[in-house]
Enzyme design. Structure first.
Site, PDB file in Angstrom:
ATOM      1  N   LYS A  77       0.719  -1.085  -0.313  1.00  0.00           N
ATOM      2  CA  LYS A  77       0.012   0.107  -0.028  1.00  0.00           C
ATOM      3  C   LYS A  77       0.889   1.197   0.195  1.00  0.00           C
ATOM      4  O   LYS A  77       2.099   1.148   0.553  1.00  0.00           O
ATOM      5  CB  LYS A  77      -1.350  -0.072   1.054  1.00  0.00           C
ATOM      6  CG  LYS A  77      -1.680   1.093   1.446  1.00  0.00           C
ATOM      7  CD  LYS A  77      -2.834   0.999   2.738  1.00  0.00           C
ATOM      8  CE  LYS A  77      -3.738   1.889   2.814  1.00  0.00           C
ATOM      9  NZ  LYS A  77      -4.733   1.672   3.589  1.00  0.00           N
ATOM     10  N   SER A 152      -9.902   3.072   2.833  1.00  0.00           N
ATOM     11  CA  SER A 152      -8.287   3.630   1.493  1.00  0.00           C
ATOM     12  C   SER A 152      -7.253   2.376   1.349  1.00  0.00           C
ATOM     13  O   SER A 152      -6.624   2.688   0.437  1.00  0.00           O
ATOM     14  CB  SER A 152      -7.188   3.921   3.095  1.00  0.00           C
ATOM     15  OG  SER A 152      -6.725   2.622   3.320  1.00  0.00           O
ATOM     16  N   SER A 176     -10.374   0.313   6.888  1.00  0.00           N
ATOM     17  CA  SER A 176      -9.875   0.672   5.145  1.00  0.00           C
ATOM     18  C   SER A 176      -9.465  -0.473   4.523  1.00  0.00           C
ATOM     19  O   SER A 176      -9.523  -0.765   3.734  1.00  0.00           O
ATOM     20  CB  SER A 176      -8.251   1.494   5.715  1.00  0.00           C
ATOM     21  OG  SER A 176      -8.652   2.902   5.466  1.00  0.00           O
TER      22      SER A 176
END
Length: 468
Positions: A77, A152, A176
């Protein structure tokens, strides 16, 4: 035609370990798909083709083949630093930043034998439940390119759903992992606070952040958790550690449990939470299947409390430390700027009061859920949101929209509990809708067992977005 990416991550790992498939060939397969497909999807911010192939070629001599993720292509990520690789944190303020050192999670994945293909997209500093930053193209769900993939960890989820990665690690500070998993038809696993040493949660404000995985199957999610979990000063559960315990639970899928069913949300005191018919249908489908398996089911609820006002303080305070100041503040997006400005203006007494209240709330939630092995909720209140749906100018309105979309995730982080999202339903238009199971502290094995039972009945691992 059946292709490599149609196999589960566990199946691919088996072929790698048996020598039926080489790490380079597998990496090249996924790199070709990323090059061809990702321009329409927006799952990656950076692709590291050359270093990925070098890593794949050297893997046989660098990491034992028995390592948990040996040869599997993954990606970090874009909130996680990898030495020498552009890391934007989803922000124009760091658009060209190249860190000199890697974060611990990147080192952990390397030690497990993974091959990094690059960075997956995230909203600015991971603060939003959708992935539409100004530093990269918006991330879309492969089920409908007009809709967002959530956030996210939106890039990670879109990549796995579209077959650009076999599985992906991700982080979750307020939903997320679970939000994008629900929006893209995946399994999303958020572990207990303290379960993963490199993302324990204890080093984040209010202990919110946990590292886990998005995956097509329950076993694939467990495979990643086994690779990144381990003993730490904050470990929950027994002091000994069996590195294959979670995969074993996910493969066996055994047990009958007492489950709570909940539609109340801690945000109801401050927001008008409406459950869309698609979300209700997913919950109903899960209840039917769980009852058919033989689990006990009982309705439960949360007491009405001023949760929203205290969580908002923590979210603002967590943004206050973002290292952007002075004339660089204009580079921040309106939501981030609103959070930063509010966070930096907070009186210390307000922050300490919020931290104290949420600490007490954690204990009250755990006591409330104590009669149950797990508690079932909708994953999202609404179907996946269109790209551009969130207010791009008014940070406060934007925050409220996120609450209305995902009112059952953040309190799980506050309570430090494990949770898993499962893609149990599809709408008439073919959009995935999921449910969330919340476990007891350290109860990942129960969540994985229940998830495996539902997966055997519903076979979501066979579903793929069309034309990908």
């Amino acid at each position: 035609m059946f292709e490599l990416h149609d196999l589960t991550a566990l199946d691919q790992l088996g072929q790698l370990r048996r020598g039926e498939l080489g790490p380079r060939a597998l990496a090249e397969h996924y790199l070709e798909r990323i090059e061809r497909i990702d321009p329409a999807l927006g799952a990656f911010t950076t692709v590291t083709r050359d270093t990925a192939l070098q890593r794949a070629d050297a893997l046989e001599h660098a990491v034992p083949r028995a390592a948990a993720l040996w040869g599997l292509p993954l990606a970090e990520k874009d909130l996680w630093s990898r030495a020498g690789v552009r890391t934007t944190f989803g922000s124009r303020a760091f658009e060209h930043f190249v860190p000199e050192a890697s974060d611990e999670i990147a080192d952990t994945l390397d030690a497990a034998g993974a091959v990094s293909l690059g960075k997956t997209s995230t909203p600015e500093f991971g603060l939003a439940s959708y992935t539409e930053s100004l530093v990269a193209a918006p991330t879309r769900t492969p089920y409908d390119l007009s809709l967002g993939a959530g956030g996210s960890s939106g890039g990670a989820a879109a990549a796995v759903a579209a077959g650009l990665l076999p599985v992906a690690p991700a982080s979750d500070g307020g939903g997320s992992i679970r939000i994008p998993a629900a929006a893209t038809g995946l399994v999303g696993l958020k572990p207990s606070r303290g379960r993963v040493p490199s993302g324990s949660g204890f080093l984040s404000l209010a202990g919110l952040v946990s590292f886990g995985a998005v995956a097509r199957t329950v076993a694939d999610a467990a495979l990643v958790l086994d690779a990144i979990a381990g003993p730490s000063p904050w470990s929950v559960g027994p002091p000994t550690w069996d590195g294959g315990a979670y995969l074993n639970a996910a493969v066996r899928g055994e047990g009958r449990f007492q489950l709570g069913v909940m539609t109340s949300s801690p945000w109801e005191d401050s927001h008008d939470i409406v459950i869309a018919p698609e979300a209700r249908a997913a919950l109903d489908a899960a209840v039917r299947e769980l009852a058919a398996i033989g689990h006990g089911l009982e309705e439960t609820s949360l007491e009405t409390e001023p949760y929203g006002e205290h969580f908002r303080v923590i979210w603002q305070a967590s943004a206050a430390g973002i290292p952007v100041d002075g004339d660089r503040l204009h580079l921040l997006e309106p939501l981030t700027r609103w959070l930063v400005e509010r966070g930096r203006a907070l009186p210390v007494r307000t922050l300490t009061a919020a931290l104290s209240w949420l600490s007490g709330y954690e204990r009250r939630v755990i006591r409330r859920f104590a009669p149950f092995d797990a508690v079932l909720t909708p994953a999202l209140a609404l179907a996946p949101r269109p790209v551009g749906w969130y207010d791009a100018e008014d940070g406060e309105r934007n925050f409220d929209q996120q609450v209305e979309y995902t009112p059952w995730t953040s309190f799980v982080n506050v309570a430090g509990l494990p949770a898993i999202v499962l893609p149990v339903h599809h709408t008439e238009d073919g959009l995935p809708m999921g449910v969330q199971l919340i476990g007891r502290p350290g109860g990942e094995d129960v969540l994985l067992s229940i998830g495996a039972q539902l997966e055997r009945r519903l076979r979501w691992q066979r579903r793929h977005p069309a034309n990908w």
